[in-house]
Design an enzyme around this catalytic site. Structure first.
Site, PDB file in Angstrom:
ATOM      1  N   SER A 128       3.062   5.511  11.483  1.00 26.50           N
ATOM      2  CA  SER A 128       1.691   5.073  11.209  1.00 26.50           C
ATOM      3  C   SER A 128       0.963   4.671  12.486  1.00 26.50           C
ATOM      4  CB  SER A 128       1.701   3.872  10.265  1.00 26.50           C
ATOM      5  OG  SER A 128       2.382   4.186   9.076  1.00 26.50           O
ATOM      6  N   SER A 160       8.481  -1.080  10.773  1.00 25.82           N
ATOM      7  CA  SER A 160       9.468  -2.049  10.250  1.00 25.82           C
ATOM      8  C   SER A 160      10.628  -2.199  11.219  1.00 25.82           C
ATOM      9  CB  SER A 160      10.018  -1.583   8.907  1.00 25.82           C
ATOM     10  OG  SER A 160       8.983  -1.532   7.962  1.00 25.82           O
ATOM     11  N   GLU A 243      12.926   9.409   2.008  1.00 24.91           N
ATOM     12  CA  GLU A 243      12.457   8.026   1.926  1.00 24.91           C
ATOM     13  C   GLU A 243      11.976   7.706   0.516  1.00 24.91           C
ATOM     14  OE1 GLU A 243       9.195   7.148   4.557  1.00 24.91           O
ATOM     15  OE2 GLU A 243       9.572   4.994   4.393  1.00 24.91           O
ATOM     16  N   ASN A 363       1.024   4.580  -3.515  1.00 22.78           N
ATOM     17  CA  ASN A 363       1.188   5.175  -4.839  1.00 22.78           C
ATOM     18  C   ASN A 363      -0.024   6.009  -5.246  1.00 22.78           C
ATOM     19  OD1 ASN A 363       3.619   3.954  -4.794  1.00 22.78           O
ATOM     20  ND2 ASN A 363       3.368   2.780  -6.689  1.00 22.78           N
ATOM     21  N   GLU A 364      -1.201   5.689  -4.687  1.00 19.29           N
ATOM     22  CA  GLU A 364      -2.366   6.543  -4.985  1.00 19.29           C
ATOM     23  C   GLU A 364      -2.087   7.963  -4.465  1.00 19.29           C
ATOM     24  OE1 GLU A 364      -2.586   3.533  -3.591  1.00 19.29           O
ATOM     25  OE2 GLU A 364      -3.709   2.379  -5.078  1.00 19.29           O
TER      26      GLU A 364
HETATM   27  C1  LIG Z   1       6.025  -3.480   4.356  1.00 22.21           C
HETATM   28  C2  LIG Z   1       5.556  -2.224   5.031  1.00 22.21           C
HETATM   29  C3  LIG Z   1       6.423  -1.577   5.896  1.00 22.21           C
HETATM   30  C4  LIG Z   1       5.992  -0.439   6.558  1.00 22.21           C
HETATM   31  N1  LIG Z   1       6.858   0.155   7.445  1.00 22.21           N
HETATM   32  C5  LIG Z   1       6.450   1.229   8.150  1.00 22.21           C
HETATM   33  C6  LIG Z   1       7.299   1.806   9.146  1.00 22.21           C
HETATM   34  O1  LIG Z   1       8.431   1.367   9.350  1.00 22.21           O
HETATM   35  N2  LIG Z   1       6.833   2.825   9.889  1.00 22.21           N
HETATM   36  C7  LIG Z   1       5.582   3.352   9.695  1.00 22.21           C
HETATM   37  O2  LIG Z   1       5.245   4.302  10.387  1.00 22.21           O
HETATM   38  N3  LIG Z   1       4.741   2.842   8.760  1.00 22.21           N
HETATM   39  C8  LIG Z   1       5.147   1.785   7.989  1.00 22.21           C
HETATM   40  N4  LIG Z   1       4.302   1.223   7.053  1.00 22.21           N
HETATM   41  C9  LIG Z   1       2.941   1.742   6.933  1.00 22.21           C
HETATM   42  C10 LIG Z   1       2.666   2.515   5.639  1.00 22.21           C
HETATM   43  O3  LIG Z   1       3.288   3.775   5.683  1.00 22.21           O
HETATM   44  C11 LIG Z   1       1.146   2.633   5.519  1.00 22.21           C
HETATM   45  O4  LIG Z   1       0.640   1.331   5.348  1.00 22.21           O
HETATM   46  C12 LIG Z   1       0.735   3.504   4.360  1.00 22.21           C
HETATM   47  O5  LIG Z   1       1.065   4.851   4.592  1.00 22.21           O
HETATM   48  C13 LIG Z   1      -0.783   3.398   4.071  1.00 22.21           C
HETATM   49  O6  LIG Z   1      -1.506   3.646   5.222  1.00 22.21           O
HETATM   50  P1  LIG Z   1      -2.646   2.633   5.699  1.00 22.21           P
HETATM   51  O7  LIG Z   1      -2.045   1.260   5.750  1.00 22.21           O
HETATM   52  O8  LIG Z   1      -3.238   3.185   6.962  1.00 22.21           O
HETATM   53  O9  LIG Z   1      -3.731   2.609   4.541  1.00 22.21           O
HETATM   54  P2  LIG Z   1      -4.870   3.685   4.273  1.00 22.21           P
HETATM   55  O10 LIG Z   1      -4.312   5.065   4.423  1.00 22.21           O
HETATM   56  O11 LIG Z   1      -6.046   3.341   5.100  1.00 22.21           O
HETATM   57  O12 LIG Z   1      -5.163   3.446   2.761  1.00 22.21           O
HETATM   58  C14 LIG Z   1      -5.944   2.344   2.276  1.00 22.21           C
HETATM   59  C15 LIG Z   1      -6.102   2.482   0.769  1.00 22.21           C
HETATM   60  O13 LIG Z   1      -6.825   3.697   0.478  1.00 22.21           O
HETATM   61  C16 LIG Z   1      -6.076   4.521  -0.410  1.00 22.21           C
HETATM   62  N5  LIG Z   1      -6.257   5.920  -0.041  1.00 22.21           N
HETATM   63  C17 LIG Z   1      -6.256   6.452   1.214  1.00 22.21           C
HETATM   64  N6  LIG Z   1      -6.413   7.793   1.152  1.00 22.21           N
HETATM   65  C18 LIG Z   1      -6.492   8.122  -0.160  1.00 22.21           C
HETATM   66  C19 LIG Z   1      -6.654   9.374  -0.872  1.00 22.21           C
HETATM   67  N7  LIG Z   1      -6.716  10.548  -0.238  1.00 22.21           N
HETATM   68  N8  LIG Z   1      -6.669   9.325  -2.237  1.00 22.21           N
HETATM   69  C20 LIG Z   1      -6.578   8.124  -2.911  1.00 22.21           C
HETATM   70  N9  LIG Z   1      -6.448   6.921  -2.285  1.00 22.21           N
HETATM   71  C21 LIG Z   1      -6.401   6.923  -0.936  1.00 22.21           C
HETATM   72  C22 LIG Z   1      -4.647   4.108  -0.200  1.00 22.21           C
HETATM   73  O14 LIG Z   1      -3.844   4.438  -1.325  1.00 22.21           O
HETATM   74  C23 LIG Z   1      -4.771   2.611   0.040  1.00 22.21           C
HETATM   75  O15 LIG Z   1      -4.846   1.949  -1.197  1.00 22.21           O
HETATM   76  C24 LIG Z   1       4.687   0.085   6.346  1.00 22.21           C
HETATM   77  C25 LIG Z   1       3.834  -0.577   5.452  1.00 22.21           C
HETATM   78  C26 LIG Z   1       4.251  -1.712   4.807  1.00 22.21           C
HETATM   79  C27 LIG Z   1       3.302  -2.377   3.871  1.00 22.21           C
END
Ligand SMILES: Cc1cc2nc3c(=O)[nH]c(=O)nc-3n(C[C@H](O)[C@H](O)[C@H](O)COP(=O)(O)OP(=O)(O)OC[C@H]3O[C@@H](n4cnc5c(N)ncnc54)[C@H](O)[C@@H]3O)c2cc1C
Length: 379
Positions: A128, A160, A243, A363-364
């Protein structure tokens, strides 16, 4: 369909149960998200590896015992049942290792897997970025070609375990002019190499469960590219299937939590707890359903199948089950649900469960995958 375990599987279960019964730390180790707790969890992994239980489904030459996936499920059931410590090496064990088995070279397997099995090297996942989470193909961190390797630059986030881990695996843009999903390269790098800055981020519970990683022209040799340069997206999708679908959250975890919930309900002193009985039963049934679903996946894999978009079904199911089990527990606890620290395991589990619908792909996004790729609905 025969859902009984074989005598060999039952013998294996007895061995694992006896060993864990004698060795699982009591009182539990301090949190893995602290410097001292991280080292204590490393020592535990070494002990597990010494007993031949760290990576049972891997080939023997890498520290495993060539166990079947069914035996791996048995191990997981026993591990969670015994209240075994969080697996500090889980990103390596459950994400990078399957990726290397599918796409790594023999040299990479020989070099990376043994120290991973003993937690001498703990891995973080660096995918990410601030502008690339759900839309992973939007990553902007780069891998620039130089003599003998690559220079990595950019910023990763939410990684993480990165606050205390040793190495990381991530995706980098190696051909800036290529189409979004092409021109990405999957690389491994050292979190202590010159040019790497790791900045811990506190999670909801106040602990540094993840971190930002800043990379400033960090040199990585060609030997640390997984798959071919430019093929990173394909490699990353195979990591993601593991995963979401099987390795990160096995049914054992939810069977044990549902059993603990049932125990809480039986002992519960909160007025009106009878009304919560159906939710407790639902949680227990759902954990069993996830177990049966997983048997289906394992049977397909053992018949030579591969994990694909179906992984998204499991991911939505287990993450929502986790939240609902914890919510029911808090309702059963009543005012005691406010207690954190020792004795406050349910509130801590609840806080972490809230992350489940976000990590491993929200989950979205999983619901869109299910709609488009499994149900054939229009985009
Ligand atoms: C506890 C935890 C551990 C994690 N560990 C890791 C890790 O080890 N390595 C790593 O690389 N990442 C890690 N992550 C990051 C995680 O993979 C991302 O937070 C996740 O993929 C969502 O990306 P974002 O936070 O940029 O949110 P965004 O992508 O900005 O999304 C924000 C909201 O918009 C919604 N959304 C976005 N696009 C769409 C769409 N096309 N259709 C419908 N809804 C949409 C999402 O569902 C979400 O609700 C971790 C996250 C958490 C919470």
């Amino acid at each position: 369909m025969d859902l009984d375990y074989s005598p060999a599987d039952e013998a294996f279960r007895a061995e694992v149960r006896a060993w864990l019964g004698e060795h699982v730390p009591d009182p539990p180790l301090v949190s893995v998200n602290t410097a001292a707790g991280f080292e204590a969890h490393r020592r535990w992994e070494r002990e597990l590896a010494g007993a031949g239980l760290a990576v049972i489904s891997w080939p023997q030459r890498y520290g495993g015992r060539d166990a079947s996936l069914v035996q791996w499920l048995v191990f997981e059931e026993e591990y969670y049942r015994a209240g075994g410590p969080v697996r500090v090496g889980q990103n390596g064990l459950f994400l990078l290792a399957p990726t290397l088995f599918a796409h790594g070279t023999a040299e990479q397997l020989d070099r990376v897997l043994p120290p991973m099995a003993t937690a001498e090297q703990v891995w973080a996942q660096a995918w990410s970025e601030p502008g690339a989470g759900s839309d992973l193909a939007a990553i902007r961190s780069t891998a620039a070609r130089v003599d003998g390797g690559w220079l990595l630059s950019g910023q990763k986030t939410w990684s993480s375990r990165a606050a205390f881990a040793d190495r990381a695996f991530g995706l980098f843009r190696s051909e800036p002019s290529a189409e979004r999903h092409r021109g990405l390269t999957y690389l491994m790098f050292d979190l202590r190499a010159p040019g790497v800055t790791v900045r811990p981020i506190a999670q909801l519970d106040g602990e540094a469960g993840f971190a930002e990683i800043f990379l400033d022209e960090v040199f990585v040799p060609d030997a640390d590219v997984i798959g071919a340069p430019g093929e990173g997206w394909r490699v990353a999708m195979s990591t993601a299937s593991h995963e979401r679908g099987l390795s990160l959250r096995s049914p054992g975890r939810f069977l044990a939590t549902a059993d603990r919930l049932a125990g809480l309900w039986q002992r519960g002193a909160v007025a009106g707890r009878e009304a919560l009985g159906e939710r407790v039963a639902d949680a227990w049934i759902a954990a069993r359903a996830y177990q049966l679903h997983t048997f289906g996946i394992v049977a397909a894999l053992e018949d030579g199948g591969a994990l694909g978009a179906e992984s998204s079904l499991g991911k939505v199911f287990w993450s929502e089950l986790d939240v609902s089990i914890c919510e029911t527990a808090l309702d059963l606890l009543g005012p005691a649900a406010e207690v954190t620290g020792p004795g406050g395991e349910w509130p801590a589990s609840y806080l972490f469960s809230l992350a489940g619908p976000i990590y491993a792909g929200t989950n979205e996004i999983q619901r869109s995958v299910i709609a488009e790729r499994l149900l054939g609905m229009p985009r």
